[in-house]
Design a protein around this motif. Structure first.
Motif, PDB file in Angstrom:
ATOM      1  N   UNK A 117      16.157 -12.001  -3.502  1.00 31.75           N
ATOM      2  CA  UNK A 117      14.712 -11.813  -3.394  1.00 31.75           C
ATOM      3  C   UNK A 117      14.430 -10.576  -2.547  1.00 31.75           C
ATOM      4  N   UNK A 118      13.188 -10.121  -2.634  1.00 31.23           N
ATOM      5  CA  UNK A 118      12.723  -9.080  -1.719  1.00 31.23           C
ATOM      6  C   UNK A 118      11.920  -9.746  -0.609  1.00 31.23           C
ATOM      7  N   UNK A 119      11.981  -9.138   0.574  1.00 29.22           N
ATOM      8  CA  UNK A 119      11.349  -9.715   1.755  1.00 29.22           C
ATOM      9  C   UNK A 119      10.368  -8.713   2.339  1.00 29.22           C
ATOM     10  N   UNK A 120       9.147  -9.160   2.694  1.00 28.92           N
ATOM     11  CA  UNK A 120       8.607 -10.516   2.671  1.00 28.92           C
ATOM     12  C   UNK A 120       8.376 -11.032   1.252  1.00 28.92           C
ATOM     13  N   UNK A 141      11.544  -4.965   2.079  1.00 29.09           N
ATOM     14  CA  UNK A 141      10.640  -3.901   1.676  1.00 29.09           C
ATOM     15  C   UNK A 141      10.048  -3.336   2.963  1.00 29.09           C
ATOM     16  N   UNK A 142      10.140  -2.041   3.156  1.00 30.04           N
ATOM     17  CA  UNK A 142       9.768  -1.439   4.428  1.00 30.04           C
ATOM     18  C   UNK A 142       8.278  -1.123   4.481  1.00 30.04           C
ATOM     19  N   UNK A 143       7.723  -1.190   5.672  1.00 31.80           N
ATOM     20  CA  UNK A 143       6.316  -0.857   5.913  1.00 31.80           C
ATOM     21  C   UNK A 143       6.267   0.481   6.648  1.00 31.80           C
ATOM     22  N   UNK A 168       5.836  -8.783  -8.769  1.00 27.28           N
ATOM     23  CA  UNK A 168       5.076  -7.545  -8.902  1.00 27.28           C
ATOM     24  C   UNK A 168       3.858  -7.793  -9.787  1.00 27.28           C
ATOM     25  N   UNK A 169       2.666  -7.374  -9.334  1.00 30.25           N
ATOM     26  CA  UNK A 169       2.311  -6.889  -8.011  1.00 30.25           C
ATOM     27  C   UNK A 169       2.678  -7.896  -6.917  1.00 30.25           C
ATOM     28  N   UNK A 170       2.976  -7.380  -5.730  1.00 29.48           N
ATOM     29  CA  UNK A 170       3.684  -8.136  -4.713  1.00 29.48           C
ATOM     30  C   UNK A 170       2.765  -8.749  -3.649  1.00 29.48           C
ATOM     31  N   UNK A 171       2.954 -10.039  -3.448  1.00 22.86           N
ATOM     32  CA  UNK A 171       2.328 -10.767  -2.355  1.00 22.86           C
ATOM     33  C   UNK A 171       3.380 -10.990  -1.268  1.00 22.86           C
ATOM     34  N   UNK A 172       3.185 -10.517  -0.037  1.00 23.28           N
ATOM     35  CA  UNK A 172       1.910 -10.123   0.569  1.00 23.28           C
ATOM     36  C   UNK A 172       1.611  -8.630   0.626  1.00 23.28           C
ATOM     37  N   UNK A 352       6.527 -14.812   6.010  1.00 23.94           N
ATOM     38  CA  UNK A 352       7.008 -14.568   4.653  1.00 23.94           C
ATOM     39  C   UNK A 352       8.435 -14.018   4.649  1.00 23.94           C
ATOM     40  N   UNK A 353       9.121 -14.108   5.774  1.00 22.25           N
ATOM     41  CA  UNK A 353      10.450 -13.511   5.917  1.00 22.25           C
ATOM     42  C   UNK A 353      11.470 -14.553   6.355  1.00 22.25           C
ATOM     43  N   UNK A 354      12.676 -14.450   5.827  1.00 23.89           N
ATOM     44  CA  UNK A 354      13.753 -15.333   6.269  1.00 23.89           C
ATOM     45  C   UNK A 354      14.364 -14.845   7.571  1.00 23.89           C
ATOM     46  N   UNK A 355      14.287 -13.520   7.807  1.00 24.43           N
ATOM     47  CA  UNK A 355      14.842 -12.935   9.033  1.00 24.43           C
ATOM     48  C   UNK A 355      13.829 -11.979   9.642  1.00 24.43           C
TER      49      UNK A 355
END
Length: 386
Positions: A117-120, A141-143, A168-172, A352-355
């Protein structure tokens, strides 16, 4: 007595959405936390449901979904994306997209199998993987650029990879994956012979030229991809809980086998109404997207003025803002205090993140699928923070 809850579900208590909505009610706060519209969908869609009830569509429909809706879904995929589906064997109606996600994971994942999966990520992903006995492998996914490291993605795959679960589109984050990014994911899925489950419930909510590309439309991907859609999101009727999943017959049959022992079927009159809604043509969906785009711009402007760093979303109805410029280092604690102190509700992205780490510690998700006066009031309150 010991905790009766099975071990694999003990990390998952009350959802953050329930908790934050309860705080919103307690403090009469503007609720920009939970992602549901505060207005009804189009009148013609609501009227279609009323007609369906009056017409007597009130008993069990076929477990796979009413034929008219399955045909409308197949037509939608063909007309918009060029994806050909047999509505009789390649489309399954579900009780919301969340059931579609859970049923797919329970159908495809054996104990010990890995899911990339992608995180968040939408919070049900981790719970669904745990229910299936799978092992989650997340790639961040980087901010604020919302990109991903391709080498890190490749390293997340292994001989145990069974499913790639994308959104996609991605929540959050409001990210719309590009064709190039989806091609990278598709190549890895084929290389490792993994199924792809693609959550596309926000497909009709894209802005400023962003284009939604279903991964199933890429070469060689239709035969290994399950695509999930949602009438609740598309037509602002989230309480109807009507979703669907489509793809190759063997995969849809596997998901149907699980789904029939969960809800068995989905509300009959609402299925008939959604079939009519999908036949209304693109105008209704485009009008709704245009309205959401205006509200997105309003919230982005207000959050920026209040001092947040904002990633302007390309899709969905969520804005992620960094509260670090306001001195926030722990968005979880800050969001828990915000309803009482300011009268606004947001959701910390770290849930929304595992880590969760320092890159997500100060990020907050706000929903803009609300009436404009409520968005303005929320922005006014946030700008007035001490």
């Amino acid at each position: 007595m010991s905790d009766p809850l099975v071990t694999r579900m003990r990390p998952y208590g009350q959802t953050v959405f329930s908790k934050m909505s309860a705080l919103a009610r307690q403090h009469d706060a503007v609720n920009l936390g939970q992602g549901f519209p505060d207005t009804d969908g189009p009148d013609e869609v609501l009227e279609a449901a009323r007609r369906a009830i009056t017409a007597g569509h009130n008993q069990y429909p076929p477990a796979q979904g009413v034929p008219t809706l399955r045909s409308a879904i197949a037509d939608h995929q063909r007309e918009r994306y060029g994806i050909d589906l047999d509505p009789g064997s390649q489309v399954l109606v579900t009780s919301g997209a969340t059931e579609a996600i859970a049923s797919a994971l329970l159908a495809l994942v054996e104990a010990g199998d890995e899911v990339v999966t992608f995180e968040p990520y939408y919070d049900s992903y981790a719970a669904g993987i745990s229910l299936a006995g799978g092992v989650q492998r997340s790639v961040p996914l980087t901010f604020p650029d919302l990109g991903f490291d391709r080498e890190r993605l490749a390293a997340a795959f292994s001989e145990r990879t069974r499913v790639v679960l994308i959104n996609t589109p991605h929540n959050p984050l409001g990210k719309v994956f590009t064709r190039e990014e989806l091609t990278v994911i598709a190549d890895l899925a084929r290389e490792h012979d993994a199924w792809v489950v693609s959550d596309e419930v926000y497909e009709h909510m894209t802005y400023a030229g962003a284009v939604h590309v279903p991964i199933a439309s890429l070469p060689g991907m239709a035969e290994r991809t399950l695509t999930i859609g949602s009438a609740g999101k598309a037509f602002s009727v989230t309480g109807w809980k009507v979703g669907w999943i489509s793809g190759p017959e063997p995969l849809v049959t596997a998901v149907t086998t699980v789904k029939q022992y969960l809800t068995f079927t989905t509300a009959s009159p609402l299925q008939h109404a959604v079939a009519e809604a999908l036949r209304l043509g693109p105008g209704v969906l485009e009008e709704m997207a245009s309205s959401l785009a205006a509200r997105r711009d309003l919230l982005v402007e207000g959050l920026t003025a209040a001092g947040f760093e904002v990633a302007v979303p390309q899709g969905t109805y969520f804005v992620v803002a960094d509260a670090a410029p306001l001195g926030v280092t722990d968005a979880v604690e800050w969001c828990l205090q915000l309803p009482e102190k300011v009268g606004v509700v947001g959701v910390p992205v770290s849930v929304f993140c595992s880590s969760p780490d320092e890159t997500t510690a100060s990020l907050v998700r706000f929903a803009f699928c609300k009436q404009e006066d409520k968005l303005r009031e929320a922005c006014r309150r946030l700008a007035a923070m001490d």
